[in-house]
Design a protein around this motif. Structure first.
Motif, PDB file in Angstrom:
ATOM      1  N   LYS A 157      -8.657   3.416   0.133  1.00 30.88           N
ATOM      2  CA  LYS A 157      -8.023   4.820   0.769  1.00 30.88           C
ATOM      3  C   LYS A 157      -6.799   5.147  -0.177  1.00 30.88           C
ATOM      4  CE  LYS A 157      -9.305   5.898   5.425  1.00 30.88           C
ATOM      5  NZ  LYS A 157      -9.207   4.499   6.103  1.00 30.88           N
ATOM      6  N   LYS A 210      -7.875  -0.446   3.075  1.00 35.75           N
ATOM      7  CA  LYS A 210      -6.623   0.568   2.742  1.00 35.75           C
ATOM      8  C   LYS A 210      -6.369   0.807   1.703  1.00 35.75           C
ATOM      9  CE  LYS A 210      -2.248   0.869   5.201  1.00 35.75           C
ATOM     10  NZ  LYS A 210      -0.969  -0.190   5.269  1.00 35.75           N
ATOM     11  N   ASP A 226       0.980  -1.193   0.015  1.00 34.70           N
ATOM     12  CA  ASP A 226      -0.104   0.043  -0.107  1.00 34.70           C
ATOM     13  C   ASP A 226       0.664   1.250   0.041  1.00 34.70           C
ATOM     14  OD1 ASP A 226      -2.150  -1.491   0.131  1.00 34.70           O
ATOM     15  OD2 ASP A 226      -2.302  -1.379   2.151  1.00 34.70           O
TER      16      ASP A 226
END
Ligand SMILES: *Cc1c(COP(=O)(O)O)cnc(C)c1O
Ligand code: SF4
Length: 357
Positions: free
Chosen positions: A202, A199, A163
């Motif tokens: 996001k 996540k 991420d």
């Protein structure tokens, strides 16, 4: 550990693990034992394979075949040739360029499924083509080329990066004033939908001036599950547009029914078909190859007019000089001085006045 990381750590890449999912045929076993090729998939994608049918469209994309030794049409060092890596202006390894305003940014060489039909086998399967994945160097090149407005982040599979890395790439690209859009090419919504976590949403999501488009690769309706439907919905919900780039594959999706089912089913999970690619002349994938006209015939006979307009992909071949459309061309049957004669999908004719410039 997140579920997607568990899936990657438990990759199905040996006979022992494969046995849990299917009854392996002697041919499959021999190919795995003698070809010494990198292969493997996620337990999730493996679970979609038919236990007893070696002709299963998912099985054929996952399990090596002895036919990979045949090479009548493939070009050696295909990627170097196709991406003009040896003969054009000097660029970082990560940058492949065929167009004035957009580039492919190759950020890694790992995949969640090592597709047997992959035209980038040198890079991701054999790893005989070693590229230096220096992301900052690539970003610097993009920053210095103000004519680039669209960056296609690709691999391997770029969504296998952490991420943090993905966030970094997206943020740095968005800071470059001439970048108007970012695209990801990723098979993960299909082979590892667990990767679309809250996540990651996001990281990719939100209302930004520089939108993100994601093109995945789904080649058969059998690859579409509830999990993929959910992953696509989650991407769309956070603002990421989702399209599909299928590959025309002999024995997998080159019949009217499979081709139509695939494109209709993609729409039911909100994926807009974008491209269908003719299988490129890379080595070891002759057994997936069809005649060039095949894709146009399938569009003509199963999609155009026969089903929802949104289900229509553009049929193209990606070449060393860019993508070239190979669409059906039966529509204009006569260009008369006074009028044009047009034909529809049923063979009915109509006319339209010919308007001089
Ligand atoms: C496919 C590709 C693109 C994107 O092409 P579109 O037709 O805009 O989707 C850009 N650069 C390279 C090198 C490509 O191979
Ligand atoms: S995910 Fe893409 S790059 Fe990776 S093996 Fe499949 S086709 Fe090749």
């Amino acid at each position: 550990m997140e579920e997607w990381q568990y899936q990657m750590q438990n990759h199905v890449d040996n006979l022992e693990k494969l046995k849990e999912f299917i009854n392996i045929t002697p041919e499959e076993k021999e190919a795995i034992e003698t070809l010494h090729t990198r292969w493997g998939t996620t337990p999730y994608f493996a679970s979609l394979m038919d236990r007893d049918d070696p002709a299963c469209p998912i099985r054929k994309q996952v399990i090596p075949s002895l036919k990979e030794k045949e090479n009548r049409y493939g070009i050696e060092n295909y990627l170097v040739y196709k991406e003009n890596r040896s003969n054009e202006e000097k660029r970082p390894d990560t940058i492949a360029r065929q167009y004035y305003d957009r580039i492919a940014f190759t950020v890694m060489n790992t995949c969640a499924n090592y597709c047997r039909h992959c035209f980038r086998k040198e890079l991701v399967v054999d790893k005989s083509l070693q590229l230096h994945f220096d992301i900052d160097q690539g970003l610097e090149w993009i920053r210095e080329h103000s004519e680039i407005r669209d960056v296609l982040v690709t691999g391997g599979d770029p969504l296998l990066l952490s991420d943090e890395k993905i966030e970094y790439i997206v943020r740095k690209l968005r800071e470059i004033p001439h970048i108007q859009m970012i695209r990801f090419g990723s098979r993960l919504p299909v082979v590892l939908p667990q990767r679309i976590t809250a996540k990651l949403q996001k990281v990719l999501g939100g209302f930004h001036k520089v939108p993100i488009w994601l093109n995945t690769q789904c080649n058969h309706a059998k690859e579409i599950t509830e999990q993929t439907a959910r992953a696509v919905y989650d991407l769309l919900s956070c603002g990421v547009n989702v399209g599909n780039q299928a590959v025309l594959l002999k024995g997998i999706n080159d019949d009217l029914k499979s081709f139509k089912d695939l494109h209709q089913k993609l729409l039911t999970i909100r994926i807009r078909p974008y491209y269908v690619f003719y299988n490129e002349p890379a080595p070891g994938i002759d057994h997936f190859r069809t005649p060039i006209e095949k894709g146009a015939e399938l569009i003509r006979d199963s999609l155009r007019g026969h089903t929802t307009g949104l289900a229509q992909p553009m049929y193209v071949v990606a070449t060393n000089i860019g993508k070239i459309p190979l669409m059906p061309d039966y529509y204009i049957i006569n260009r008369g001085e006074k009028e044009y004669t047009l034909k529809n999908y049923k063979g009915q004719l109509t006319t339209l006045p010919n308007i001089p410039e």
